[in-house]
Design a protein around this motif. Structure first.
Motif, mmCIF file in Angstrom:
data_model
loop_
_atom_site.group_PDB
_atom_site.id
_atom_site.type_symbol
_atom_site.label_atom_id
_atom_site.label_comp_id
_atom_site.label_asym_id
_atom_site.label_seq_id
_atom_site.Cartn_x
_atom_site.Cartn_y
_atom_site.Cartn_z
ATOM 1 N N LYS A 221 0.832 -1.218 0.000
ATOM 2 C CA LYS A 221 0.000 0.000 0.000
ATOM 3 C C LYS A 221 0.864 1.263 0.000
ATOM 4 N N SER A 222 1.837 1.301 0.928
ATOM 5 C CA SER A 222 2.691 2.496 0.999
ATOM 6 C C SER A 222 3.534 2.615 -0.266
ATOM 7 N N THR A 223 3.973 1.478 -0.792
ATOM 8 C CA THR A 223 4.761 1.496 -2.027
ATOM 9 C C THR A 223 3.935 2.113 -3.151
ATOM 10 N N LEU A 224 2.670 1.723 -3.259
ATOM 11 C CA LEU A 224 1.805 2.269 -4.307
ATOM 12 C C LEU A 224 1.618 3.778 -4.121
ATOM 13 N N LEU A 225 1.426 4.207 -2.877
ATOM 14 C CA LEU A 225 1.237 5.633 -2.611
ATOM 15 C C LEU A 225 2.500 6.430 -2.980
ATOM 16 N N ARG A 226 3.665 5.845 -2.673
ATOM 17 C CA ARG A 226 4.926 6.518 -3.024
ATOM 18 C C ARG A 226 5.090 6.615 -4.538
ATOM 19 N N LEU A 227 4.608 5.600 -5.254
ATOM 20 C CA LEU A 227 4.678 5.660 -6.725
ATOM 21 C C LEU A 227 3.760 6.773 -7.243
#
Ligand SMILES: Nc1ncnc2c1ncn2[C@@H]1O[C@H](COP(=O)(O)OP(=O)(O)OP(=O)(O)O)[C@@H](O)[C@H]1O
Ligand SMILES: [Mg+2]
Length: 278
Positions: free
Chosen positions: A48-54
């Motif tokens: 989830k956080s990875t997607l938000l950072r992308l």
């Protein structure tokens, strides 16, 4: 169909952990309409956080593309604000100075920046606390300062990573309502990651359910309920149960395009603004 404002096409993010490849996100596809409120839930480590950072441009996909308003996202932009789980305020700066950090790369005049900071202090109810330091704030106030910093550049997308995770139930409910009011007033596209299924359903136009190892979208569940919503309504409970069932499901996620992978047609955005203005 409404043209997507944020689009994720076949996005994969791979990391190396101790020399071994780790697929944090695997073939993510998601279109978000302008002004939509999308919430993302999923087990710890599902990306989830990875997607938000992308989305923010703080990180770049290993493959696939992310577009914001027709432009490929390749670096952070003042058009996309981000709010983290912990408010990440600098202890040696006043609340006002912390919020003005959201305008660090802005080309606006100092006078306009000061005006924007004042407006956003007011928006989150912290006008009286402009000159105090973070240790003098409660947890909820610090989080409001974090939200103001994410909003001060007047982004058209606000990305929130579990912003209310550390707060007590009453403060959380209060800030959820404040966030919803800001969203209705400013017509911002919101993408909110949360562990809290009730929060996801209460706030979202659609709930994206992710599954871990590798991180994938299992299902996208539309929340076709008018606003303002009643937290205790049976309709909310029904959608919550559907999200919980999807979260706890095992096995392969659906292979075809998950339901709701396109922005909702009706969006309900006008309706929500009218409802919230009442
Ligand atoms: N910079 C990085 N380097 C290596 N691996 C990473 C990095 N960032 C994330 N990962 C890995 O990617 C996976 C997804 O992490 P991510 O932080 O996106 O999960 P999450 O869904 O936000 O979890 P949580 O709910 O616990 O916050 C995890 O296995 C994590 O170890
Ligand atoms: Mg996370």
């Amino acid at each position: 169909m409404i043209r997507p404002h944020l689009s994720v096409e076949h996005v994969t993010r791979q990391f190396q952990i101790e020399g071994e490849p780790l697929i944090a996100l695997d073939d993510i596809n998601l279109d978000i309409a302008e002004g939509e409120f999308v919430t993302i839930v999923g087990a710890s480590g599902c990306g989830k956080s990875t997607l938000l950072r992308l989305f923010s441009g703080l990180d770049i996909a290993t493959s696939g593309l992310i577009h914001h308003a027709g432009t490929a996202v390749s670096e952070p932009s003042l058009d996309r604000g981000i709010v983290f789980q912990e408010p990440r305020l600098f202890p040696w700066l006043t609340v006002e100075k912390n919020i003005s950090l959201g305008l660090l790369n802005s080309k606006l005049s100092n006078a306009r920046k000061a005006e924007l900071v004042r407006e956003h202090l007011e928006l989150v109810g912290l006008s009286r606390f402009a000159n105090v330091y973070p240790h003098q704030l409660s947890g909820g106030m610090a989080q409001r300062a974090g939200i103001a910093r994410g909003l001060v550049s007047r982004p058209n997308v606000l990305l929130l990573d579990e912003p209310f995770g550390a707060l007590d139930a009453i403060t959380k409910a209060h800030l959820q309502d404040e966030l919803q009011e800001i969203w209705a007033k400013e017509n911002i596209t919101m993408v909110l990651v949360t562990h809290d299924v009730e929060e996801a359903v209460y706030l979202g136009d659609r709930v994206v359910v992710m599954s871990p190892r590798p991180g994938r979208i299992r299902e996208i569940i539309p929340v076709k309920l008018a606003r303002p919503r009643r937290r205790t309504s049976s309709e909310i409970a029904n959608v919550r149960d559907r999200v919980l069932k999807s979260l706890h499901a095992t096995g392969e996620p659906p292979q075809s395009a998950p339901e709701g992978s396109q922005p909702a047609d009706d969006g309900g955005h006008l309706e929500r603004a009218v409802a919230l203005a009442r």
